[in-house]
Design a protein around this motif. Structure first.
Motif, PDB file in Angstrom:
ATOM      1  N   LEU A 189       0.818  -1.207   0.000  1.00  0.00           N
ATOM      2  CA  LEU A 189       0.000   0.000   0.000  1.00  0.00           C
ATOM      3  C   LEU A 189       0.855   1.262   0.000  1.00  0.00           C
ATOM      4  O   LEU A 189       0.559   2.219  -0.724  1.00  0.00           O
ATOM      5  N   LEU A 190       1.926   1.247   0.795  1.00  0.00           N
ATOM      6  CA  LEU A 190       2.776   2.438   0.871  1.00  0.00           C
ATOM      7  C   LEU A 190       3.532   2.664  -0.429  1.00  0.00           C
ATOM      8  O   LEU A 190       3.646   3.798  -0.908  1.00  0.00           O
ATOM      9  N   LYS A 250       1.291   4.183  -2.980  1.00  0.00           N
ATOM     10  CA  LYS A 250       1.063   5.599  -2.689  1.00  0.00           C
ATOM     11  C   LYS A 250       2.215   6.449  -3.226  1.00  0.00           C
ATOM     12  O   LYS A 250       1.999   7.503  -3.839  1.00  0.00           O
ATOM     13  N   LEU A 278       2.049   6.637  -7.005  1.00  0.00           N
ATOM     14  CA  LEU A 278       0.980   7.544  -7.434  1.00  0.00           C
ATOM     15  C   LEU A 278       1.414   8.998  -7.298  1.00  0.00           C
ATOM     16  O   LEU A 278       1.134   9.825  -8.163  1.00  0.00           O
ATOM     17  N   GLU A 279       2.076   9.297  -6.197  1.00  0.00           N
ATOM     18  CA  GLU A 279       2.562  10.658  -5.992  1.00  0.00           C
ATOM     19  C   GLU A 279       3.578  11.055  -7.058  1.00  0.00           C
ATOM     20  O   GLU A 279       3.710  12.238  -7.395  1.00  0.00           O
ATOM     21  N   ALA A 285       2.105   1.729  -9.740  1.00  0.00           N
ATOM     22  CA  ALA A 285       1.208   1.747  -8.581  1.00  0.00           C
ATOM     23  C   ALA A 285       0.276   0.541  -8.618  1.00  0.00           C
ATOM     24  O   ALA A 285      -0.127   0.014  -7.579  1.00  0.00           O
ATOM     25  N   ARG A 301      -8.404   0.819  -3.743  1.00  0.00           N
ATOM     26  CA  ARG A 301      -7.370   1.715  -4.278  1.00  0.00           C
ATOM     27  C   ARG A 301      -6.963   1.315  -5.692  1.00  0.00           C
ATOM     28  O   ARG A 301      -6.689   2.175  -6.528  1.00  0.00           O
TER      29      ARG A 301
END
Length: 217
Positions: free
Chosen positions: A95-96, A99, A102-103, A110, A133
């Protein structure tokens, strides 16, 4: 004394006879128990070692996230998932890492950890969050059918409204206004009695979307 000797000899004979009959089985059971104990201790040691190593890698991943180093985050999460998939750190790493990707605007990378977590995460709640997500990423990537597929399986009640709301977004993006209205209506209904601030906010957002496509009718 002779009587006692005879009695002892009788007892010894009985014990000898019993041992001849059952001794092999007792030995096997004792060895099995000993091996099981050693195996259990070895397994606990191995699990503890796995957890410590995974924890150290997760710390590295968190530093990479703070530094917005997408490549290092991706590589570290990959190692965690490959070598320590049985730990909770692998779930969190997926999950991290997603993220961070995506950033960085990297939708493709992702998708990879989210797809793994959606299917194989150890925690059922994390699997459902990963599916949500992943569907969001697929929507952003205009992969509408794939996004909807992530939302089809039964979901825990705590995620029902968020799944329905996102489903409405995907259907609306496909031009299916009536279907989108039904999804937004389901999201609002699921949050009808919500009292927590986050849930109330989501209900208001879903209601605004519902109104925008013609309301409940």
């Amino acid at each position: 004394m002779a009587a006692f000797d005879l009695e002892e000899q009788e007892q010894l004979s009985q014990i000898k006879g019993w041992w001849e009959q059952y001794g092999k089985l007792v030995t096997i059971l004792a060895m099995t128990a000993a091996l099981a104990s050693v195996g259990w201790q070895g397994w606990n040691w191995y699990k503890g070692k796995q957890t410590m190593e995974a924890s150290a890698l997760y710390d590295q991943l968190q530093r990479a996230a703070v530094e917005h180093n997408a490549q290092r985050a991706r590589e570290t999460a990959g190692t965690l998932i490959d070598k320590y998939s049985g730990t909770a750190y692998a779930d969190l790493a997926a999950l991290l890492s997603a993220k961070v990707q995506l950033e960085a605007g990297d939708l493709k990378n992702a998708r990879v950890p989210l797809a793994w977590a959606a299917e194989k995460a150890n925690d059922p709640s994390l699997r459902e969050l990963a599916r949500l997500r992943l569907a969001t990423v697929l929507l952003d990537d205009k992969a509408y059918d794939e996004a909807l597929a992530q939302l089809q399986a039964p979901v825990d009640e705590s995620f029902a409204a968020r799944y329905a709301d996102l489903k409405g977004d995907i259907l609306l993006a496909q031009g299916k206004k009536e279907d989108a209205r039904a999804a937004y209506k389901a999201a609002v209904a699921a949050l009808e009695k919500a009292t927590k601030a986050e849930a109330v906010t989501l209900r208001e957002i879903a209601q605004a979307k519902l109104d925008a496509v013609g309301g409940a009718q």
